[in-house]
Design a protein around this motif. Structure first.
Motif, PDB file in Angstrom:
ATOM      1  N   ILE A  40       0.715  -1.362  -0.391  1.00  0.00           N
ATOM      2  CA  ILE A  40      -0.149   0.182  -0.032  1.00  0.00           C
ATOM      3  C   ILE A  40       0.872   1.686  -0.408  1.00  0.00           C
ATOM      4  CG2 ILE A  40      -1.370   1.246   1.399  1.00  0.00           C
ATOM      5  CD1 ILE A  40      -2.445  -1.538   2.384  1.00  0.00           C
ATOM      6  N   MET A  41       1.785   1.505   0.938  1.00  0.00           N
ATOM      7  CA  MET A  41       2.978   2.746   1.342  1.00  0.00           C
ATOM      8  C   MET A  41       3.370   2.563  -0.433  1.00  0.00           C
ATOM      9  SD  MET A  41       4.663   2.004   4.914  1.00  0.00           S
ATOM     10  CE  MET A  41       5.485   3.897   4.600  1.00  0.00           C
ATOM     11  N   SER A  42       3.642   1.895  -1.250  1.00  0.00           N
ATOM     12  CA  SER A  42       4.192   1.685  -2.246  1.00  0.00           C
ATOM     13  C   SER A  42       3.616   2.412  -3.820  1.00  0.00           C
ATOM     14  CB  SER A  42       4.697   0.098  -2.964  1.00  0.00           C
ATOM     15  OG  SER A  42       5.178   0.009  -4.614  1.00  0.00           O
ATOM     16  N   GLU A  43       2.502   1.827  -3.572  1.00  0.00           N
ATOM     17  CA  GLU A  43       1.305   2.599  -4.184  1.00  0.00           C
ATOM     18  C   GLU A  43       0.780   3.478  -4.434  1.00  0.00           C
ATOM     19  OE1 GLU A  43      -0.777  -0.109  -7.277  1.00  0.00           O
ATOM     20  OE2 GLU A  43       1.573  -0.930  -7.201  1.00  0.00           O
ATOM     21  N   THR A  44       0.895   3.983  -2.911  1.00  0.00           N
ATOM     22  CA  THR A  44       0.613   5.494  -2.657  1.00  0.00           C
ATOM     23  C   THR A  44       1.213   6.897  -2.398  1.00  0.00           C
ATOM     24  OG1 THR A  44       0.792   5.172  -0.792  1.00  0.00           O
ATOM     25  CG2 THR A  44      -1.651   4.526  -1.059  1.00  0.00           C
ATOM     26  N   SER A  45       2.818   5.436  -3.127  1.00  0.00           N
ATOM     27  CA  SER A  45       4.024   6.770  -2.772  1.00  0.00           C
ATOM     28  C   SER A  45       4.029   6.918  -4.412  1.00  0.00           C
ATOM     29  CB  SER A  45       4.734   6.229  -2.931  1.00  0.00           C
ATOM     30  OG  SER A  45       5.291   5.221  -3.854  1.00  0.00           O
ATOM     31  N   ARG A  46       3.436   7.490  -5.073  1.00  0.00           N
ATOM     32  CA  ARG A  46       2.958   8.234  -6.624  1.00  0.00           C
ATOM     33  C   ARG A  46       1.876   9.580  -6.820  1.00  0.00           C
ATOM     34  NH1 ARG A  46       2.200   2.903  -8.754  1.00  0.00           N
ATOM     35  NH2 ARG A  46      -0.374   2.260  -8.821  1.00  0.00           N
ATOM     36  N   CYS A  47       1.265   9.114  -5.477  1.00  0.00           N
ATOM     37  CA  CYS A  47       0.039  10.036  -5.023  1.00  0.00           C
ATOM     38  C   CYS A  47       0.111  11.620  -5.619  1.00  0.00           C
ATOM     39  CB  CYS A  47      -0.629   9.800  -4.063  1.00  0.00           C
ATOM     40  SG  CYS A  47      -1.721  11.640  -3.690  1.00  0.00           S
ATOM     41  N   GLY A  69     -15.966   2.034  -5.511  1.00  0.00           N
ATOM     42  CA  GLY A  69     -14.714   2.613  -6.682  1.00  0.00           C
ATOM     43  C   GLY A  69     -14.273   4.451  -6.840  1.00  0.00           C
ATOM     44  N   GLN A  70     -15.026   5.145  -6.835  1.00  0.00           N
ATOM     45  CA  GLN A  70     -14.874   6.064  -7.697  1.00  0.00           C
ATOM     46  C   GLN A  70     -13.690   6.548  -7.124  1.00  0.00           C
ATOM     47  OE1 GLN A  70     -17.562   8.586  -8.840  1.00  0.00           O
ATOM     48  NE2 GLN A  70     -17.884   6.668  -9.270  1.00  0.00           N
ATOM     49  N   CYS A  71     -12.875   6.334  -5.994  1.00  0.00           N
ATOM     50  CA  CYS A  71     -11.487   7.013  -5.132  1.00  0.00           C
ATOM     51  C   CYS A  71     -10.118   6.328  -6.070  1.00  0.00           C
ATOM     52  CB  CYS A  71     -11.321   6.695  -4.184  1.00  0.00           C
ATOM     53  SG  CYS A  71     -11.469   4.889  -3.259  1.00  0.00           S
ATOM     54  N   GLU A  72     -10.806   5.276  -6.972  1.00  0.00           N
ATOM     55  CA  GLU A  72      -9.938   4.128  -7.925  1.00  0.00           C
ATOM     56  C   GLU A  72     -10.078   4.710  -9.848  1.00  0.00           C
ATOM     57  OE1 GLU A  72      -8.867  -0.396  -8.723  1.00  0.00           O
ATOM     58  OE2 GLU A  72      -9.905   0.352  -6.423  1.00  0.00           O
ATOM     59  N   GLU A  73     -11.693   5.411 -10.303  1.00  0.00           N
ATOM     60  CA  GLU A  73     -11.430   5.314 -10.956  1.00  0.00           C
ATOM     61  C   GLU A  73     -11.499   6.542 -11.400  1.00  0.00           C
ATOM     62  OE1 GLU A  73     -14.315   4.830 -14.681  1.00  0.00           O
ATOM     63  OE2 GLU A  73     -13.410   2.707 -13.249  1.00  0.00           O
ATOM     64  N   LEU A  74     -11.179   7.760 -10.057  1.00  0.00           N
ATOM     65  CA  LEU A  74     -10.986   8.820 -11.399  1.00  0.00           C
ATOM     66  C   LEU A  74      -9.629   9.467 -10.425  1.00  0.00           C
ATOM     67  CD1 LEU A  74     -14.311  10.973 -10.002  1.00  0.00           C
ATOM     68  CD2 LEU A  74     -13.170  10.210 -12.526  1.00  0.00           C
ATOM     69  N   CYS A  75      -8.955   8.340  -9.297  1.00  0.00           N
ATOM     70  CA  CYS A  75      -7.727   8.894  -9.222  1.00  0.00           C
ATOM     71  C   CYS A  75      -6.642   9.448 -10.565  1.00  0.00           C
ATOM     72  CB  CYS A  75      -6.889   7.402  -8.697  1.00  0.00           C
ATOM     73  SG  CYS A  75      -5.331   7.852  -8.188  1.00  0.00           S
ATOM     74  N   ALA A  76      -5.570  10.278 -10.843  1.00  0.00           N
ATOM     75  CA  ALA A  76      -5.012  10.638 -12.160  1.00  0.00           C
ATOM     76  C   ALA A  76      -3.906   9.953 -11.895  1.00  0.00           C
ATOM     77  CB  ALA A  76      -4.686  12.131 -11.437  1.00  0.00           C
ATOM     78  N   MET A  77      -3.252   8.818 -10.641  1.00  0.00           N
ATOM     79  CA  MET A  77      -2.316   8.141 -11.098  1.00  0.00           C
ATOM     80  C   MET A  77      -2.177   6.551 -10.522  1.00  0.00           C
ATOM     81  SD  MET A  77      -0.239  10.755 -11.341  1.00  0.00           S
ATOM     82  CE  MET A  77       1.086   9.063 -11.158  1.00  0.00           C
ATOM     83  N   ASP A  78      -3.683   6.480 -10.872  1.00  0.00           N
ATOM     84  CA  ASP A  78      -4.007   4.882 -11.049  1.00  0.00           C
ATOM     85  C   ASP A  78      -3.834   4.310  -9.729  1.00  0.00           C
ATOM     86  OD1 ASP A  78      -5.507   4.927 -13.601  1.00  0.00           O
ATOM     87  OD2 ASP A  78      -3.453   4.749 -14.832  1.00  0.00           O
ATOM     88  N   ILE A  79      -4.249   4.999  -8.506  1.00  0.00           N
ATOM     89  CA  ILE A  79      -4.155   3.757  -7.591  1.00  0.00           C
ATOM     90  C   ILE A  79      -4.666   3.040  -7.233  1.00  0.00           C
ATOM     91  CG2 ILE A  79      -3.605   3.912  -4.725  1.00  0.00           C
ATOM     92  CD1 ILE A  79      -2.108   6.997  -5.773  1.00  0.00           C
TER      93      ILE A  79
END
Length: 414
Positions: free
Chosen positions: A286-293, A346-356
């Motif tokens: 999770i920390m790795s994936e969110t690091s591109r936020c 799913g909105q937080c994933e669908e609309l994430c600019a970095m596909d987190i």
């Protein structure tokens, strides 16, 4: 006279509604009647945007415009309830009918618990949902898997376990299982979803279970509340719809379809959550994936559970401003805020600019909370485990008292 708990086949009496609507146009006719009879002041629903892969919210006050919103749009990216809070003062000043899939219905309840929506002024028309497909995935899937130009498709539907398209020159359907095995098909949160028939709504409508001479020509309507029964009764009395008792075999088929989707959801959960790992392995992932936020705030702006006027992620003593990517505290605040109440929309994933894969993380946390405390979000008006009062009042109380205790859950001692 209809009553809560009844199930009926329903179809439009109006030829235009029959033609424009799906499955006999019952939903179209019910919405049109609700407006004509002044049961509601407006209808919030979804219409086609620039093309079949786009969906836009529309607020309709003219009954004659209802037909323009008829038809299925499985590739839209929308969650309607927060629009009621944001643009219609939470339905406090007007009566609104709204069409809702399962996650929308759950969002309505969670917002209502937080005093953001007045459900007394809302008629909820639930639409059975086997899942939806992201617009980009949909276009790519049709071009690569179906070998059809996406721009020639004029209709799509999910029926009998297949994603079916009608296009200039023919019709083609492919098994959802086959599509998803190859990386196409439904959104990942839809694959995990177990709210296929939205019984939280006043009516739950769909084509599952309509068999015999009414197949494709009527809607299976389950009446889930007194409010829904009143709408069906009055619409039928006014000649807006016709109804008939459902075929008993159709009721069994509907139940089997729903149960098979539960099993598919369990399979998807096991696979997707299993890939997250356990314990520290999961945290590291999770920390790795969110690091591109890039801290665009789309996950917060579009989440129906995030309703605070003053978001804690904007407090400089918690999250340093101007730092991109933000520290992990940014994500921890958000995860803990909605840990018990995520509805897997799913909105937080669908609309994430970095596909987190935010929805995957949130849903995994929520289900663990559900296992521990037994609270399932969005199914009724029970308060969540981490229940909060209305945010402005709570902030004033905190400032006045200097304590962070929200409820005296143990009661006052004598």
């Amino acid at each position: 006279m209809a009553a809560k708990g009844d199930m009926v086949y329903a179809w439009a009496s109006n030829p235009e509604c029959l033609k424009s609507g799906e499955c006999g146009g019952a939903v179209t006719s019910l919405l049109k009647y609700a407006l004509e009879s002044k049961m509601v002041d407006g209808v919030l629903t979804v219409a086609k945007g620039v093309d079949l892969y786009d969906a836009k919210p529309v607020f309709i006050t003219d009954p004659e415009d209802i037909a323009k919103a008829a038809g299925s749009l499985h590739c839209g990216t929308l969650l309607l309830p927060k629009l009621i809070k944001k643009y219609f003062n939470g339905a406090r000043d007007m009566k609104i009918a709204i069409t809702l899939k399962g996650c929308d219905a759950k969002a309505m309840y969670e917002l209502a618990k937080r005093q953001q929506i007045n459900l007394d002024n809302v008629i909820m028309i639930g639409l059975n949902c086997g899942g939806s497909v992201a617009p980009g995935v949909g276009r790519r899937m049709i071009a690569e898997k179906y070998e059809v130009d996406p721009d020639t498709v004029h209709k799509e539907e999910i029926d009998k376990g297949k994603f079916i398209i009608e296009y200039e020159g023919g019709e083609k359907g492919i098994s959802i299982d086959e599509l998803e095995e190859e990386g196409y098909g439904r959104r990942s949160n839809c694959q995990r979803c177990k709210t296929k028939v939205p019984r939280q709504c006043d009516l739950a409508c769909g084509n599952w279970g309509v068999i015999g001479d009414k197949a494709g020509k009527a809607t299976f309507v389950e009446i889930c509340s007194d409010k829904g029964a009143d709408l069906v009764t009055k619409a039928k009395s006014a000649g807006a719809i016709e109804t008939a008792a459902p075929n008993p075999a159709g009721i069994d088929i509907r139940a089997k379809i729903e149960n098979s989707m539960y099993k598919l959801a369990d399979k998807s959960r096991a696979k997707q959550f299993g890939e997250l790992g356990e314990g520290k392995e999961r945290l590291d992932y999770i920390m790795s994936e969110t690091s591109r936020c890039i801290k665009c705030y789309q996950c917060i702006e579009n989440c129906p559970i995030c309703y605070c006027v003053e978001c804690s992620t904007r407090k400089p003593h918690l999250v340093p401003p101007g730092q991109v990517p933000p520290p992990f505290m940014f994500h921890l605040i958000r995860y803990t805020h909605i840990a018990d109440s995520c509805i897997n929309c799913g909105q937080c994933e669908e609309l994430c600019a970095m596909d987190i894969p935010n929805a995957l993380f949130m849903h995994a946390i929520q289900l663990e909370m559900q296992d521990m405390f037994g609270y399932e979000p969005g199914v009724n008006m029970d308060l969540p485990v981490l229940a909060l009062v209305e945010e402005p009042a709570e902030r004033k109380r905190l400032n006045d008292t200097g304590t962070d205790q929200i409820f005296d859950i143990f009661g006052k001692k004598e």
